[in-house]
Design a protein around this motif. Structure first.
Motif: not given
Length: 398
Positions: A3-11, A112-123, A281-289
């Motif tokens: 039931n796609y009405r009750l789910h969000t898209s991957e990412g 390229r690989l999903y691995q739980g990553k967000n597809h939309q992010f606020l920058q 500290d505590g966040i694996s990815c860079a917060v600023i690039e």
């Protein structure tokens, strides 16, 4: 059937409550910091022609593309730097003086690989266009560090590298041009096993080991000076001199938490000079690039130098939630009342709201139930109205 009405898209995900409040607070503080340095706020379309984000006519694999009713291929915003380059080059700006733009926008990327990553992010970020040199680079990196401090983050490390240095080093070591693209790809993907093999096949073992060492090590000023000593009288030496000047300028401005890290290397045709990433500290990815991408504007018809950075507000929000960095200081009360006290409660609550207190009035009749709800949802207190009288019950933090 799903039931796609009750789910969000991957990412993609829903955001509400405290997480969203913190995200908006970070956004507000970032934009205020940018504007205090003279950057003008800009808003570009969420949807652009796909050519804005494509390189040399080739579609990037991380684009979200769509087709409009006229059959034109469009893409969701993938890169604010490219959108701003399109804006500047299509509006005939006077570029004798530098241009400064800042923004906050949702960007969309298909990993390229999903691995739980967000597809939309606020920058949120800045672009400084039309000027170059160590002083300009230092100003932008200083601003990046100032934004984190404005968001109550003090424990962070700035990693500085340079695409220009790596390119010059490959020339100094006489790497054949036919092998350079494969080497670029290995460095960008941090595939050091294949990189070592490619380098051994094309240059001396000593020089190959030197490049591999660059990818695996880093350090502060003494590390850079050791590289400068080894690379005297080479093309890459002058790049290191420029990096040293930027480093010393930042030190003089009170920024000391800097590491030289030449494994920072991405978008071989995008970044052209200094690159930097900031980690907390505590966040694996860079917060600023960010970094210098002087060639980008050429593809839009203007030969303009440019440096900028993007703040990943989603990652910084995660940090704030994990470490309970207090960004939201408003008092938050829960209000309950008996039937006879409704109007009185309404008036009293409005007086509190005028003094920047959040008051949520709900239909709970039991004080015990209200206190339990308030504790679970992190309210400061419960206001109980009974017989047109008010009583405040503090809610324990734990």
């Amino acid at each position: 059937m799903k039931n796609y009405r009750l789910h969000t898209s991957e990412g993609f995900k829903d955001i509400y409550g405290k997480e969203l409040l913190i995200k908006k607070e970070i956004e507000k503080r970032a934009l205020h910091s940018f504007q205090s340095f003279g950057f003008d706020l800009i808003k570009t379309p969420t949807v652009e022609y796909i050519d804005v984000y494509s390189n040399h006519g080739m579609q990037k694999p991380d684009l979200y593309s769509l087709i409009n009713r006229q059959g034109e291929v469009l893409a969701l915003c993938n890169d604010m730097t490219a959108s701003i380059a399109r804006f500047v080059c299509s509006n005939n700006f006077n570029t004798k003086n530098e241009l400064k733009f800042c923004y906050s926008a949702d960007t969309f990327r298909y990993p390229r690989l999903y691995q739980g990553k967000n597809h939309q992010f606020l920058q949120a970020g800045v672009e400084l266009i039309g000027a170059k040199g160590p002083k300009i680079d230092a100003e932008v990196i200083y601003l990046a560090s100032a934004v984190l401090k404005k968001c109550n983050v003090s424990d962070f490390t700035i990693h500085i590298g340079s695409n220009e240095f790596i390119e010059a080093l490959l020339v100094d070591f006489n790497v054949p041009s036919i092998a350079i693209d494969a080497i670029h790809l290995c460095i960008e993907n941090k595939d050091y096993v294949t990189l070592k093999q490619n380098l051994y096949n094309n240059i001396s073992k000593e020089n190959a080991d030197f490049i591999i060492d660059l990818m695996l090590k880093g350090g502060r000023l003494h590390y850079l000076e050791a590289l400068m000593e080894k690379l005297k009288n080479t093309k890459s030496y002058s790049v290191l001199c420029s990096l040293k000047e930027t480093y010393l300028l930042l030190n003089n401005l009170g920024v000391f938490n800097i590491l030289f890290d030449f494994s920072i290397y991405s978008y071989a045709e995008y970044y052209t000079g200094i690159e930097f990433s900031i980690y907390v500290d505590g966040i694996s990815c860079a917060v600023i690039e960010g970094g210098r991408c002087d060639n980008l504007f050429k593809s839009f018809g203007c030969d303009l130098p440019n440096i900028g950075f993007g703040l990943n507000i989603d990652s910084l929000t995660d940090y704030t939630l994990i470490y309970d960095t207090i960004l939201i200081n408003e008092k938050k009360y829960l209000s309950i009342c008996d039937d006879a006290s409704f109007e009185y409660a309404f008036k009293m609550n409005n007086e509190l709201r005028q003094n920047n207190v959040i008051v949520n009035h709900i239909s709970i009749s039991s004080l015990e139930e209200a206190l339990k709800y308030a504790k679970e949802n992190k309210y400061n207190a419960v206001i109980e109205y009974k017989n047109n009288e008010k009583k405040i019950w503090e809610v324990p933090l734990c």
